[in-house]
Design an enzyme around this catalytic site. Structure first.
Site, PDB file in Angstrom:
ATOM      1  N   LYS A 189       4.494   3.824   3.652  1.00 27.04           N
ATOM      2  CA  LYS A 189       4.021   3.531   5.014  1.00 27.04           C
ATOM      3  C   LYS A 189       2.535   3.798   5.224  1.00 27.04           C
ATOM      4  CE  LYS A 189       8.305   4.070   7.626  1.00 27.04           C
ATOM      5  NZ  LYS A 189       8.972   4.674   8.775  1.00 27.04           N
ATOM      6  N   SER A 236      18.525  -1.788   6.890  1.00 27.13           N
ATOM      7  CA  SER A 236      17.797  -2.902   7.512  1.00 27.13           C
ATOM      8  C   SER A 236      18.287  -4.274   7.051  1.00 27.13           C
ATOM      9  CB  SER A 236      16.297  -2.771   7.246  1.00 27.13           C
ATOM     10  OG  SER A 236      15.790  -1.717   8.007  1.00 27.13           O
ATOM     11  N   ASP A 267       8.020   1.459  14.526  1.00 31.10           N
ATOM     12  CA  ASP A 267       8.710   2.737  14.778  1.00 31.10           C
ATOM     13  C   ASP A 267       8.340   3.226  16.178  1.00 31.10           C
ATOM     14  OD1 ASP A 267      10.033   2.915  12.375  1.00 31.10           O
ATOM     15  OD2 ASP A 267       8.494   4.135  11.395  1.00 31.10           O
TER      16      ASP A 267
END
Ligand code: NAP
Length: 302
Positions: free
Chosen positions: A73, A24, A109
């Protein structure tokens, strides 16, 4: 990528543990440099015991936002002030935006999966699909399918079937979707399930660097013509799962499509600007295609 960081630079980044192999930073830094924007994207290795302090610190330091990856997450949701509908329904946050000293959680996502599968929308509606995996990626995939692609039936194949059963219950309760069938990984049913599915997704980490030779699917159908195989794993870009499927005439979609699309959505949330994805890809696709396995530590998901 060499550059001077000025005092007025705006900071975004990613938190995970470990984090060193994340792709990323390269994607976002490349976009910022192409757009000549005074943003910097940093990777923060945050131990789970420091998660709450790290999030508080983001507000104190004036950090604009961050991506969230393994293993945070789900855990971050406890410390966040506001959670988007998609993130709540997936049960995971992969993007945080600091708005007026509050932490707002999103799940891009979902955008990544939805965009990656867009060219196949008509082929998926009302068909059976199979998802290998019941972790965070599996949840994002199943939620995206239910909400945006309306398949007739979803088979969830997982090693730990109790985890898949929990996911089935979660989507039955939250989305009133009652067409999930749980199948044990490598059981005799696997072949039949693949045979009847139009779309097959790998949302497990099997085949990810540093074990790129592995394929989660044991079933060995003769021909996969007319089927779409999508691997969430993006490192390597062409996984064994995709290579094997392609040899049998399936259409294949790499996890790199999802990676760019989730990154573009996070970028938009933080900056209000569109990421120039085509230009970023022009620079990075050759690098990612040539990426070599250099370590046995587990790679981060973003
Ligand atoms: P996770 O929450 O840790 O879930 C891992 C999943 O993989 C579980 O279903 C687990 O099964 C399964 N698994 C792990 N090792 C296995 C093995 N040896 N044999 C069979 N199954 C195994 O991870 P995640 O966040 O869902 O990520 C999964 C993959 O998706 C990762 O490779 C990640 O990089 C990728 N991903 C990609 C993107 C993208 O933008 N392209 C975004 C998110 C994730 P059990 O439940 O039985 O343990």
């Amino acid at each position: 990528m060499k550059r001077n960081i000025k005092s007025h630079v705006k900071l975004v980044g990613i938190i995970g543990h470990p984090i060193s192999h994340s792709w990323s930073p390269l994607i976002h830094e490349t976009a910022f440099r192409i757009m000549n924007q005074d943003y910097h994207y940093a990777a923060f290795d945050v131990h789970p015991k420091n998660l709450r302090d790290a999030l508080k610190g983001m507000i104190a330091l004036g950090i604009v936002g961050c991506n969230v990856t393994i293993p945070h997450k789900e855990a971050v949701m406890e410390f966040i002030d506001e959670i988007s509908a998609d993130a709540r329904l997936v049960g995971a946050v992969n993007t945080i935006h600091v708005e007026n000293d509050s932490l707002v959680g999103h799940n891009t996502d979902v955008d990544g999966v939805v965009e990656a599968l867009k060219p196949y929308r008509d082929q998926i509606a009302d068909q059976s699909v199979t998802v290998f995996g019941a972790g965070g990626g599996g949840r994002a995939a199943v939620y995206s399918l239910i909400s945006y692609y309306h398949p007739a039936q979803i088979f969830v194949i997982n090693r730990d079937t109790s985890r898949a059963e929990l996911m089935k219950k979660f989507f039955s309760d939250s989305q009133n979707y009652n067409n999930i069938k749980v199948v044990e990984l490598h059981s005799l049913d696997e072949g039949n399930v693949i045979e009847t599915s139009r779309l097959v997704i790998n949302a497990t980490s099997v085949g990810m660097s540093p074990s790129p030779g592995e394929n989660v699917m044991m079933a060995d159908p003769k021909d996969l013509d007319g089927k779409i195989f999508f691997d969430l794993v993006y490192n390597p870009v062409q996984t064994q799962f995709l290579k094997d499927a392609k040899k049998k005439n399936a259409t294949t979609v790499s996890g790199i499509e999802m990676l760019y699309n989730q990154a573009a959505k996070s970028f938009e949330i933080w900056t209000g600007m569109s990421m120039p994805v085509d230009k970023v890809r022009e620079k990075l696709d050759p690098k990612f295609a040539a990426a070599r396995v250099t370590t046995r530590r587990r790679a981060a998901v973003h």
